[in-house]
Design an enzyme around this catalytic site. Sequence first.
Site, mmCIF file in Angstrom:
data_model
loop_
_atom_site.group_PDB
_atom_site.id
_atom_site.type_symbol
_atom_site.label_atom_id
_atom_site.label_comp_id
_atom_site.label_asym_id
_atom_site.label_seq_id
_atom_site.Cartn_x
_atom_site.Cartn_y
_atom_site.Cartn_z
ATOM 1 N N ASP A 1 0.875 -1.164 0.000
ATOM 2 C CA ASP A 1 0.000 0.000 0.000
ATOM 3 C C ASP A 1 0.922 1.226 0.000
ATOM 4 O OD1 ASP A 1 -2.072 1.764 0.025
ATOM 5 O OD2 ASP A 1 -3.092 0.907 1.762
HETATM 6 C C1 BGC Z 1 -4.824 3.475 0.010
HETATM 7 C C2 BGC Z 1 -4.965 2.441 -1.082
HETATM 8 C C3 BGC Z 1 -4.811 3.105 -2.420
HETATM 9 C C4 BGC Z 1 -3.480 3.832 -2.473
HETATM 10 C C5 BGC Z 1 -3.225 4.537 -3.785
HETATM 11 C C6 BGC Z 1 -3.588 4.328 -0.139
HETATM 12 O O1 BGC Z 1 -3.621 5.422 0.711
HETATM 13 O O2 BGC Z 1 -4.838 2.837 1.259
HETATM 14 O O3 BGC Z 1 -6.207 1.797 -0.993
HETATM 15 O O4 BGC Z 1 -4.922 2.173 -3.454
HETATM 16 O O5 BGC Z 1 -3.450 4.807 -1.448
HETATM 17 O O6 BGC Z 1 -4.027 5.636 -3.930
#
Ligand code: BGC
Length: 811
Positions: free
Chosen positions: A298
């Site tokens: 993530d």
């Molecule tokens: C989130 C993810 C997301 C990623 C990219 C993170 O803050 O937890 O779900 O895909 O950002 O935007």
Amino acid sequence: MKKEILISAALLAALFELTRCSDGTAGRSPEKMIDGMVASMTLEQKAEYVIGTGMMMHFPGPGERRNESDSSARRLGWQNTSDSFTDTAYTQMVDRIRTYLPGAAGFTAEFPDLGITSQALSDGPAGVRIEAHATAFPIATLLASSWDTDLVRKVGETMGHELLDFGGDVILAPGMNIQRDPLCGRNFEYYSEDPLVTGKIAAAFVTGVQSSGVGTSVKHFAANNQETSRRESNSIVSARALREIYLKGFEIAVKEAHPWTVMSSYNKINGTTASQNEELLTDVLRGDWGFEGYVMTDWFAGTDVVAQMKAGNDLIMPGRPQLIKQLIEAVNSGSLDESVLDRNIKRILPIMMKTPRYHKFEAAGHDLKASAKITREAAAEGMVLLKNDLNTLPVSPADFAKVAAFGNASYEPIIGGTGSGDVNEAYSISLVKGLREGGFTPDQGLEQTYGNYIKETRASQPLPSNPIIAIMRGMVPLPEMTVSPSLARKMAGASDVAIITIGRNAGEGGDRKAEPGDFYLNQTELEMIRNITGAFHAAGKPAIVILNIAGVIETASWRDIPDAILCAWQPGQEAGYSITDVISGKVTPSGKLAVTFPLVYTDAPTARNFPGTPVKSDAPEEPRQGSAFFPRTPPMEVVYEEDIYVGYRYYQSFKVPVAYEFGYGLSYTQFEYSNLSLGSETFDGELTVSVDVTNAGSVAGKEAVQLYVSAPGKEMEKPVQELAAFKKTRLLEPGETETLTFVITASDIASFDETASSWSVEAGRYALMVGASSEKIMETADFSVAEKMNAGSVSRSLLPQQEINRLSVNR
Ligand code: BGC
């Protein structure tokens, strides 16, 4: 046409390679090509490949839209780069690839000389989140409430085509964490409190998206069930609850739908950060389940890039130059074997070879009208009719033309949640617009009053001083206007029906609160419902409440007041049309809750330990990236004391009454169940079950049928009943019958035996219940298991380091 070419090319990747003669690779198998690519890469290129190329973010001023191609866009994480990172070829490459899909969350590096192309990774899950306008589909919770895997596959396919046509490669979806607690701020991005619903719906979504020739990333792996302290919380959970509840959905999706990628989560599981957790990413995901794609982190997750590489977290997102340097130094100093990088790259490259960009697909924009049609239909299928006294709904424009629409959200629909799960939609359809186009006449004076109120109230609301918080938090619903008894009486005189919309939002970076205005209605909202219903009833007219919500709220204290309640969730950009389709009867509601509505928040089994207890952080200051985005909260330790008793498993086993049970939902018609038949009385690893479902009412409708199993629970502790299968009928005309057939396998009814580290089916008598909900059982039968069965042994992984005080029915 171009899509068909792409899909067949992706399927026949090896054949396709024969035509790529220019780089001398003709005739070589994909494996050989990948070996060749890796052998040609320098150490620097390897490090650059496993680290993403950064994230651009533009911080819009009030009223502006996100625009990542704006020159004021900042590359997050690069500001810390030391001066020694001066690889201009790399920097130029990064600047080039960010133009491939402006607004995408991240990109992998490209090395054209080696035949390595970039992958554009874009959020998810409610649509393609990019700078360009894309379709805002209904939230995941609504999709799961449809209980319709064919529908979800269609939504996935449509979203996949959209990503393809915009020039993307992988969508960062589906979100498939369990809705453990009603207050998790991202529950709207997740499907259900039940792992089977979660797994089957996610598998359908993944299959749909990937049938379009682009990839998915199932997220957030795993046990990421809250937003408070989201980067540092430590989920302390038993191996059994992990396997049966928190990993099960992922297991189903991985085994059935083969997602191209998995996104590891921020949190720790039993003390080890998910992205640095070899047991999770290697032993369980690859060893136990056979996952063959790649794992990405993530965004900004983890504290130790070397540990991430070793654990099997193949790609670090969004990536920062200093991580590239750290990897090169680690290899040079001997603390990281270069073969680990090679291994991880060899997992990323086969996926790259499936991507549209690798196949030189030319994006040509998308027909958003076709997506809008699917969105409108899908949203109506997942709305749940909670109450419908005296068949108040449907209301036809012929009999109830004049509508008094109350509540801000009747005018400003909340079509989806906030944060990365938001979508940059071109427009959204309000309820009043939907009603008007559906033949109703919303009261114009009232519309004017609300218009003025919303404008003035918004102008007086202070904007968050931190622009990032403003983006991630999105639109916070405005307080409701007070509806006085005299206004209510006036409208009751002038209209045929009242519609009161209650709006709630939620999003990434924060959890909801068990307070009035959030989980509970506040005084203004309660008075609004009371005054309006009172006045309309006095005039002999009905009042209907629409819940335009991101997640579960309290309903028990006020649900007796209105005549009907429709839970419309956050229905996507066609909101007003979809709601009108249901309330006018154009569509018969067939959604059912995939999450329980408790009487009060404190009834939830998790309420005692959500969102956990603060602990001292051992993480060094610098890598704790989250602080740039969200106010820092102390790291939390969350003990999953409820263990396997999540959602209905708890309420039923511990006899806690609820407002609306798991699987609940009304229709405009009635269904009769008959002829439950079992292929055999004894279970030998597989059991076929069939049941007839008849539409016994007077309008066409669909029925979501649920099959629950109650195990002997003698050798092993078991919930009173667990969902073992589900299916939705086709649209049945009045009088029509459909026979639904289910096949239950051992893994559908097995429990995880921690001592043996295997799935086990206990011997004895099992009850099988076919339900219209988890409480409304329509038909029952019995079957027996002659001898205890082993339904598969797995690695001994992810064990808690401490004794957990686990909830148990047997105590
Ligand atoms: C989130 C993810 C997301 C990623 C990219 C993170 O803050 O937890 O779900 O895909 O950002 O935007």
